[in-house]
Write a protein that holds these residues in place. Structure first.
Motif, short mmCIF file in Angstrom:
data_model
loop_
_atom_site.label_atom_id
_atom_site.label_comp_id
_atom_site.label_asym_id
_atom_site.label_seq_id
_atom_site.Cartn_x
_atom_site.Cartn_y
_atom_site.Cartn_z
N GLY A 70 14.22 -27.12 -23.61
CA GLY A 70 14.67 -25.81 -23.16
C GLY A 70 14.17 -25.45 -21.78
O GLY A 70 14.72 -24.55 -21.13
N HIS A 73 17.09 -25.75 -19.38
CA HIS A 73 18.38 -25.17 -19.75
C HIS A 73 19.15 -24.67 -18.53
O HIS A 73 20.38 -24.53 -18.57
N VAL A 91 27.10 -19.43 -25.35
CA VAL A 91 25.73 -19.93 -25.39
C VAL A 91 25.14 -19.70 -26.78
O VAL A 91 25.14 -18.57 -27.28
N ASP A 93 21.65 -19.76 -28.49
CA ASP A 93 20.26 -19.77 -27.99
C ASP A 93 19.48 -18.68 -28.71
O ASP A 93 20.04 -17.62 -29.05
N ASP A 97 18.29 -15.63 -21.89
CA ASP A 97 18.24 -16.30 -20.58
C ASP A 97 18.89 -15.46 -19.49
O ASP A 97 19.65 -15.96 -18.65
N ASP A 175 21.32 -24.49 -27.08
CA ASP A 175 19.87 -24.70 -27.10
C ASP A 175 19.48 -24.79 -28.57
O ASP A 175 19.68 -23.83 -29.33
N ASP A 177 16.91 -24.39 -30.03
CA ASP A 177 15.95 -23.40 -30.55
C ASP A 177 16.65 -22.24 -31.25
O ASP A 177 16.00 -21.38 -31.83
N VAL A 178 17.97 -22.23 -31.22
CA VAL A 178 18.72 -21.24 -32.01
C VAL A 178 18.62 -21.56 -33.50
O VAL A 178 18.82 -20.70 -34.35
N GLY A 218 16.91 -28.50 -25.91
CA GLY A 218 16.05 -28.09 -27.00
C GLY A 218 15.25 -29.23 -27.60
O GLY A 218 15.00 -29.25 -28.81
#
Length: 254
Positions: A70, A73, A91, A93, A97, A175, A177-178, A218
């Motif tokens: 990330g 990104h 997106v 995420d 951002d 990403d 991390d979602v 990610g």
């Protein structure tokens, strides 16, 4: 979109993912070693931006791009710059951002969406899906009219796709991390979206819209302790394999 892969390796983490190493047998791919570029971790200075732009000159947008952790990104911004028609940015995420840069000329992983929205006149709308509810207030008022936010608390509810502008192609940025920490191991705090729902959203987009390209970030932190890194690489390797095969299964032959 073509069934091809482009791996942008900034931290060396992809060296441990066997799936990506073996992808040449399944689809055309390019492995771009960027580990020698200075000034890129989280923040990308002007010299690094110039060097990255030059290296990406021959990388087409209409494929899947793996863009490291990330921290990188912001590379999505470079691919958005390659788009030459009005488009929608979607997106996935845990973070919006959309932070303002701390210094002029610096592109950051935490502000690249705002950068695209303010400087790319072809970006007509942005959908931010899976954003942590406590971070939704980070989206500045001046860009809210072009943003549709689907917060984490709405993860289990249908997305109001009808609010997307009609007949515009889409660029997708994911990403990982979602996703929950059970399904991905990233270097940022993670959300609660399930892989099942992420794939449902991707399927909806791939079957109803023209997709200009997709990027995926990610990965784990490059300095993860080796005992934890091995487990993280196994999880992320399988997740990346799953996502690519799923996307390719929905991508028509060109």
């Amino acid at each position: 979109m073509k069934k091809s892969l482009h791996i942008l390796d900034f931290s060396g983490v992809y060296q441990e993912q066997t799936f990506l190493k073996n992808m040449a047998q399944q689809a055309p791919n390019t492995w771009l070693d960027c580990t020698d570029i200075q000034g890129t971790d989280c923040y990308c200075d002007s010299e690094a931006q110039e060097e990255i732009s030059q290296r990406l000159n021959f990388i087409p947008i209409d494929s899947i791009h793996f863009i490291d952790s990330g921290n990188y990104h912001y590379l999505s911004k470079f691919f958005c710059d390659k788009i030459h028609q009005p488009f929608i940015l979607v997106v996935f995420d845990n973070h919006p951002d959309t932070q303002s840069p701390q210094f002029d000329g610096i592109l950051s992983c935490g502000g690249w969406v705002k950068e695209v929205m303010e400087k790319n006149p072809l970006m007509s709308q942005a959908l931010l899906i899976g954003i942590s509810d406590k971070l939704t207030n980070q989206v500045p008022d001046e860009i809210l009219e072009k943003v549709l936010i689907i917060p984490q608390s709405k993860n289990e509810e249908p997305i109001p796709w009808e609010k997307m502008k009609e007949n515009l192609p889409v660029y997708i940025s994911i990403d990982k991390d979602v996703l929950s920490s059970e399904e991905a191991v990233t270097n940022w705090d993670q959300g609660t979206l399930s892989l099942k729902h992420l794939k449902q959203h991707i399927q909806k987009l791939l079957t109803t819209r023209t997709i200009l390209g997709i990027d995926i970030c990610g990965e784990r932190a490059k300095d993860t302790h080796f005992t934890q890194a091995e487990k993280a690489d196994l999880i992320n390797n399988q997740l990346n394999k799953n996502l690519v095969e799923f996307i390719f299964s929905l991508t028509p032959k060109v």
